[in-house]
Design a protein around this motif. Structure first.
Motif, PDB file in Angstrom:
ATOM      1  N   ASP A 420      10.305   2.226   3.153  1.00  0.00           N
ATOM      2  CA  ASP A 420       9.223   2.199   4.136  1.00  0.00           C
ATOM      3  C   ASP A 420       8.894   3.618   4.591  1.00  0.00           C
ATOM      4  O   ASP A 420       7.729   3.990   4.742  1.00  0.00           O
ATOM      5  N   ALA A 421       9.948   4.407   4.832  1.00  0.00           N
ATOM      6  CA  ALA A 421       9.745   5.791   5.264  1.00  0.00           C
ATOM      7  C   ALA A 421       9.322   6.690   4.108  1.00  0.00           C
ATOM      8  O   ALA A 421       8.535   7.615   4.293  1.00  0.00           O
ATOM      9  N   ARG A 422       9.855   6.415   2.917  1.00  0.00           N
ATOM     10  CA  ARG A 422       9.563   7.230   1.733  1.00  0.00           C
ATOM     11  C   ARG A 422       9.188   6.326   0.560  1.00  0.00           C
ATOM     12  O   ARG A 422      10.003   6.098  -0.334  1.00  0.00           O
ATOM     13  N   PRO A 423       7.976   5.805   0.533  1.00  0.00           N
ATOM     14  CA  PRO A 423       7.582   4.909  -0.571  1.00  0.00           C
ATOM     15  C   PRO A 423       7.673   5.569  -1.934  1.00  0.00           C
ATOM     16  O   PRO A 423       7.844   4.889  -2.949  1.00  0.00           O
ATOM     17  N   THR A 424       7.552   6.901  -1.978  1.00  0.00           N
ATOM     18  CA  THR A 424       7.561   7.612  -3.267  1.00  0.00           C
ATOM     19  C   THR A 424       8.920   8.232  -3.566  1.00  0.00           C
ATOM     20  O   THR A 424       9.015   9.135  -4.396  1.00  0.00           O
ATOM     21  N   TRP A 425       9.972   7.756  -2.902  1.00  0.00           N
ATOM     22  CA  TRP A 425      11.298   8.352  -3.073  1.00  0.00           C
ATOM     23  C   TRP A 425      11.693   8.381  -4.556  1.00  0.00           C
ATOM     24  O   TRP A 425      11.657   7.367  -5.242  1.00  0.00           O
ATOM     25  N   GLU A 547       7.187 -10.767   0.660  1.00  0.00           N
ATOM     26  CA  GLU A 547       7.690 -11.055  -0.682  1.00  0.00           C
ATOM     27  C   GLU A 547       8.140  -9.769  -1.368  1.00  0.00           C
ATOM     28  O   GLU A 547       9.167  -9.757  -2.052  1.00  0.00           O
ATOM     29  N   ARG A 548       7.405  -8.682  -1.172  1.00  0.00           N
ATOM     30  CA  ARG A 548       7.823  -7.396  -1.748  1.00  0.00           C
ATOM     31  C   ARG A 548       9.147  -6.941  -1.163  1.00  0.00           C
ATOM     32  O   ARG A 548       9.948  -6.297  -1.850  1.00  0.00           O
ATOM     33  N   ARG A 549       9.399  -7.291   0.081  1.00  0.00           N
ATOM     34  CA  ARG A 549      10.667  -6.924   0.717  1.00  0.00           C
ATOM     35  C   ARG A 549      11.795  -7.878   0.330  1.00  0.00           C
ATOM     36  O   ARG A 549      12.924  -7.729   0.775  1.00  0.00           O
ATOM     37  N   ASP A 550      11.481  -8.880  -0.457  1.00  0.00           N
ATOM     38  CA  ASP A 550      12.461  -9.843  -0.943  1.00  0.00           C
ATOM     39  C   ASP A 550      13.030 -10.705   0.184  1.00  0.00           C
ATOM     40  O   ASP A 550      14.191 -11.121   0.144  1.00  0.00           O
ATOM     41  N   LEU A 551      12.203 -10.991   1.180  1.00  0.00           N
ATOM     42  CA  LEU A 551      12.621 -11.874   2.266  1.00  0.00           C
ATOM     43  C   LEU A 551      12.147 -13.303   2.029  1.00  0.00           C
ATOM     44  O   LEU A 551      12.826 -14.257   2.417  1.00  0.00           O
TER      45      LEU A 551
END
Length: 694
Positions: A420-425, A547-551
């Motif tokens: 969330d803080a670094r989407p491009t990590w 769904e992207r967060r797998d919840l």
């Protein structure tokens, strides 16, 4: 003119904040309440009331001002919210309005820090003569999320507050005591001594209590489990292969192990780094802390200190000398002054010198690591980088991009919040792997639970409820061992806190949707959510993000034609989300969902039983009983006699005591169903078990 609700000052229409007190002038948000597990800290001065009778009011203020400031600073540095000062008493809350996952531990550590800070204050200002005692208690409370404690508005209500106050009154002078739930949640991190049970005013039974002695582990650290290491052969294989490439080809690599709390990131890393050490490699560790960290580069600083043999107890002069000695040994005297000076700035040893740009600091770090790892394969481990300052994340990515021809592995551990803080990590790096760590599979989870419990039935139950999370398996097994077979009926505070923290980390729109969905159950439909959502227009985006967060996951087939069917990935997430909501919100949601099911289904089969439970949740017991009876009759016709018994019992439990006719009817049907259950085996032997009435 806009009038301030806080102080009454008139303000111009364009003002958003009061010109006199700074309070917001925007319309007051609706009152928002949730049910939460919180930890409450009470700190009180001993004997100060009688002492203040002999003092001038200005002298009283001169004593209380430094005391209040010290207590507030310590409590807030651990993430607590100071709700109120009442004379010389202070109350703080941990776990509201935001859960952190380790709030009971934070609360106890904060109370111990207050104890030590007040003692230090007495040394600095002996005339204060402060004596305190305190208590920490953990339990469920109603939390007003919109409350403003700074303006005197109460945020937390419940017996957990009263009990904390009662415990504090019985604490020894200069000590901190905790209640039973706090003790259970923190005993792995805090050293305790048992006390005699406290007989408190207004309590029917004595309160169990323990004296908190000191923290038994460093902040953020946990003793690794001694249970068997199972189910991670693929992940270990990938790490081993990467390490071999780093060693043999001198090709630096960055790996990030991603996974939620308790899934086993630290255990996997410990097993892997042990293999590195046993094969002659070097492992250097640093951890990002969730609170009280004073340095943006704390994890890297810990690694440098380990390499230089610097202890936290060393004074600055000694620590600087050790650092300079190591740097001179690695890079030579010519470069040592600049490199050591820059590292001293990053470690907080140098407070006066400055550099013109950050690039100079990072270049010195690069020179230091290149010199230190040139001849020895080294794994630099950065734990919990989801808590890292952005400057440290920049440093790690820079090293991953610029180090060349060195046997260096950068191993980072993080929760999904990092993205969330670094989407491009890690993006754009040629030598980077993300290693998602999933929960254990069914067989491995059962093996771990079996090792802990040694009983097939209990182990299967624990593995199912924990859904493969190793920490949850351990916590549930411990509770079941202590409380018996019903131990999984109520979630341990540690598990509840970790899941609640994950929910609190969500953006507001996504969090609202997942709380609404929990009212429906593990399976829910978008059509039902549209009836109860505060903002139905955000549903599509919020569900996609969840769904992207797998919840949650969208099912490929829906039981209701033309409607999207979704499901929580883990039932624990659903249960915690449901428990957060006040009863009024639950009742409203259950009513809307029951109406949705009635309009969308023929009210038979699973829908009939679901209707019964939703009408019960909505508080309409008359409708609920009718649906329970219909579902029980349907179960009898299908020869599901045990289910029929359970449904008749639920209907009977909800029937008012004065409804004698219905009670007689239900008792009769229940007796018939129970008799049928008793003879099911006989009927099956006679070939009569395929259907029909008993």
């Amino acid at each position: 003119m806009a009038t301030c609700r806080s102080c009454g000052q008139d303000n111009p229409e364009i003002a958003r904040f009061c010109l006199a007190c700074g309070a917001s002038l925007e319309e007051e948000a609706p009152r928002r309440e949730e049910r939460r597990f919180v930890s409450v800290v009470f700190i009180d001065l001993v004997g100060f009331t009688s002492r203040s009778e002999q003092l001038d009011p200005e002298d009283v203020r001169a004593i209380l001002t430094p005391y209040h400031g010290t207590v507030r600073d310590e409590l807030e540095s651990f993430g607590g919210v100071v709700e109120k000062f009442v004379g010389d008493a202070v109350m703080a809350v941990f776990g509201a309005p935001t859960a952190h996952g380790d709030d009971p531990e934070r609360a106890v550590r904060a109370a111990l820090a207050v104890r030590d800070a007040v003692a230090a204050l007495n040394v600095e200002q002996p005339e204060l003569e402060l004596c305190i005692r305190g208590a920490v208690n953990t339990g469920e409370a109603v939390v007003t999320l919109s409350a403003r404690p700074a303006l005197g508005e109460a945020m937390v209500a419940g017996d957990v507050v009263n009990t904390a106050s009662r415990l504090q009154q019985h604490a020894p002078v200069g000590e901190i005591i905790v209640g039973d739930e706090t003790y259970r949640a923190t005993r792995a991190a805090i050293e305790y001594e048992p006390l005699e049970a406290v007989t408190a005013k207004g309590k029917g039974m004595p309160l169990e209590a323990w004296r908190a002695v000191a923290a038994s582990s460093a902040t953020g650290e946990r003793d690794l489990s001694t249970t068997p290491f199972v189910g991670r052969s693929r992940e270990v294989g990938l790490l081993d292969a990467t390490w071999e490439r780093v060693k043999l080809e001198r090709h630096p690599h960055l790996i990030t192990v991603l996974g939620p709390s308790g899934v086993g990131k630290s255990r996997l890393t410990a097993e892997f780094t042990q293999r590195i050490s046993s094969s002659g490699g070097r492992v250097v560790r640093g951890r990002c802390l969730p609170y009280r960290e004073r340095s943006a580069y704390g994890a890297f600083a810990a690694q440098v200190k380990e390499l230089a043999g610097i202890f936290d107890s060393d004074d600055v002069e000694v620590a600087t000398g050790k650092l300079r000695t190591l740097v001179e040994c690695l890079v030579g005297k010519e470069e040592a002054e600049a490199v050591a000076g820059h590292l001293a700035i990053l470690l907080g040893f140098e407070t006066k010198a400055t550099v013109p740009d950050r690039e100079s600091l990072f270049q010195s770090v690069r020179v230091f690591i290149e010199a230190g790892a040139r001849d020895e394969a080294t794994a630099f481990v950065f734990e919990d980088i989801h808590w890292a300052d952005s400057a440290l994340l920049d440093l790690i990515e820079l090293l991953a991009a610029r180090l060349h021809d060195l046997p260096v592995l950068l191993l980072t551990l993080a929760r999904p919040e990092l993205l969330d803080a670094r989407p491009t990590w890690g993006g754009g790096l040629g030598a980077y792997n993300a290693l998602p760590l999933e929960p254990l599979g069914g067989t491995d989870a059962a093996e771990l639970a079996l090792h802990l419990l040694g009983a097939d039935v209990k182990a299967a139950q624990v593995a199912e409820v924990a859904e493969g999370n190793p920490l949850f398996i351990e916590q549930l097994a411990a509770v079941m061992s202590e409380r018996g077979a019903d131990g999984t009926e109520s979630l341990p505070t540690t598990i509840r806190g970790l899941v609640a923290a994950r929910l609190d980390a969500l953006p507001a729109e996504e969090r609202e949707v997942i709380l609404d969905a929990s009212i429906s159950g593990r399976i829910f439909w978008r059509g039902a959510l549209e009836r109860i959502a505060r903002d139905p227009t955000c549903l599509a985006d919020a569900l996609g993000a969840l769904e992207r967060r797998d919840l949650v996951r969208r099912d490929t087939v829906s039981l209701i034609e033309g409607d999207e069917q979704w499901a929580f990935k883990h039932v624990l997430i659903r249960d915690v989300a449901y428990d957060l909501q006040p009863r009024a919100r639950r009742r409203e949601g259950h009513r809307h969902i029951a109406e949705f099911i009635e309009q969308s289904t023929p009210e038979v089969g699973e829908a009939g039983a679901a209707l019964a439970r939703h009408w019960r949740g909505a508080g309409d017991l008359e409708r609920a009983v009718g649906h329970f009876v219909s579902a029980a009759e349907e179960a009898e016709r299908g020869w599901a006699k045990q289910l029929a018994v359970a449904l008749y019992k639920e209907a009977l439990d909800m029937t008012p005591a004065d409804d004698l006719e219905r009670i007689r009817f239900l008792r009769g049907r229940l007796a018939v169903a129970q008799q049928a259950v008793f003879h099911v085996e006989d009927a099956e032997l006679l070939g009569l078990g395929g259907g029909g009435e008993a």
